[in-house]
Design an enzyme around this catalytic site. Structure first.
Site, PDB file in Angstrom:
ATOM      1  N   CYS A 230       0.833  -1.202   0.000  1.00 46.35           N
ATOM      2  CA  CYS A 230       0.000   0.000   0.000  1.00 46.35           C
ATOM      3  C   CYS A 230       0.873   1.259   0.000  1.00 46.35           C
ATOM      4  O   CYS A 230       1.486   1.582  -1.002  1.00 46.35           O
ATOM      5  CB  CYS A 230      -0.989  -0.035   1.161  1.00 46.35           C
ATOM      6  SG  CYS A 230      -2.387   1.099   0.946  1.00 46.35           S
TER       7      CYS A 230
ATOM      8  N   HIS B  74      -3.836  -4.771   0.796  1.00 43.49           N
ATOM      9  CA  HIS B  74      -3.280  -5.280   2.051  1.00 43.49           C
ATOM     10  C   HIS B  74      -3.464  -6.801   2.118  1.00 43.49           C
ATOM     11  O   HIS B  74      -4.465  -7.287   2.655  1.00 43.49           O
ATOM     12  CB  HIS B  74      -3.962  -4.612   3.247  1.00 43.49           C
ATOM     13  CG  HIS B  74      -3.451  -3.246   3.540  1.00 43.49           C
ATOM     14  ND1 HIS B  74      -2.502  -2.994   4.498  1.00 43.49           N
ATOM     15  CD2 HIS B  74      -3.745  -2.049   2.977  1.00 43.49           C
ATOM     16  CE1 HIS B  74      -2.236  -1.698   4.535  1.00 43.49           C
ATOM     17  NE2 HIS B  74      -2.980  -1.096   3.616  1.00 43.49           N
TER      18      HIS B  74
ATOM     19  N   GLU C  80      -2.080  -8.962   3.985  1.00 43.07           N
ATOM     20  CA  GLU C  80      -2.039  -9.519   5.342  1.00 43.07           C
ATOM     21  C   GLU C  80      -3.426  -9.733   5.923  1.00 43.07           C
ATOM     22  O   GLU C  80      -3.626 -10.598   6.782  1.00 43.07           O
ATOM     23  CB  GLU C  80      -1.186  -8.624   6.264  1.00 43.07           C
ATOM     24  CG  GLU C  80      -1.791  -7.284   6.639  1.00 43.07           C
ATOM     25  CD  GLU C  80      -1.545  -6.175   5.635  1.00 43.07           C
ATOM     26  OE1 GLU C  80      -1.700  -4.992   6.029  1.00 43.07           O
ATOM     27  OE2 GLU C  80      -1.216  -6.471   4.465  1.00 43.07           O
TER      28      GLU C  80
END
Length: 229
Positions: free
Chosen positions: A112, A207, A209
């Site tokens: 990002c 993102h 994660e």
């Protein structure tokens, strides 16, 4: 057992209204992702740039995490939007961290804001504001991507995948050291980049994660970081 050490850049986050109590902070999801694929996560706090060489010597790989906008002074522009979502101290520290990682030939995964910072560091520019790319919290997905043939993201995510979207800026001019390898089919926003020179860098605008247990390719991305990048 000797584990691969993955440094994760942290943010500076005030936890009181006056902004006097500042915490070093990064999403636990990054730590979990590194652990899940067998790596040893190490959070790198924003701080004295004289420590950057020691931090990078300690780690095997680097993740540049998300957060504030990159200040336009770093790509030669004036600020054109009404926003205070900047942290020049963090910009300067992470640019030094990236430069040292490149000097020591350590692989980098940029997420990002991290992707935007990498693009700026190599001479690219950013759109200071874009519409329809802020879904709020990063849980779940908001749109699809179109991946480029024979790219790492195509191998990991297929020709199309669903991603989250929590950014208000994006790549405008892509730095010459990179190939854009994923796009938002709605408006052609660049969603992933991969280095085309001797550096080992991959950057994602979303993102991953937060999608490790939600969408195929995101856990595999962390495995790629540890095992191949």
């Amino acid at each position: 057992m000797c584990r691969t050490i993955v440094g994760i850049s942290a943010n500076l986050c005030p936890v009181d209204e006056a902004g006097k109590n500042i915490h070093t902070s990064v999403s636990r999801k990054f730590v979990d992702g590194v652990r899940m694929v067998g790596g040893l996560p190490m959070v790198i706090p924003v701080g004295d740039k004289s420590l950057v060489q020691d931090y990078v010597e300690t780690i095997d790989k680097l993740i540049l995490s998300g957060g504030q906008n990159v200040h336009p002074q770093f790509y030669g522009e004036e600020k054109t939007i009404d926003s205070d979502d900047y942290n020049i101290v963090r910009d300067e520290f992470e640019l030094a961290l990236l430069k040292e990682a490149l000097r020591q030939n350590k692989p980098v995964m940029a997420i990002c804001r991290g992707l935007q910072l990498v693009n700026v560091a190599f001479g690219g520019t950013l759109n200071q504001h874009i519409e329809n790319h802020w879904q709020g919290l990063p849980f779940g997905t908001s749109h699809s991507i179109r991946t480029e043939k024979d790219s790492v993201v195509e191998r990991l995510f297929g020709q199309a995948s669903q991603i989250n979207s929590v950014h208000r800026q994006s790549i405008k001019d892509l730095a010459p050291n990179f190939r854009a390898t994923a796009f938002d089919p709605r408006d052609n926003t660049i969603e992933a980049i991969e280095s085309v020179d001797n550096h080992r860098i991959i950057g994602l605008q979303w993102h991953p994660e937060f999608l490790i247990n939600e969408e195929k390719g995101n856990l595999e991305l962390f495995q790629y970081l540890l095992q191949e990048l």
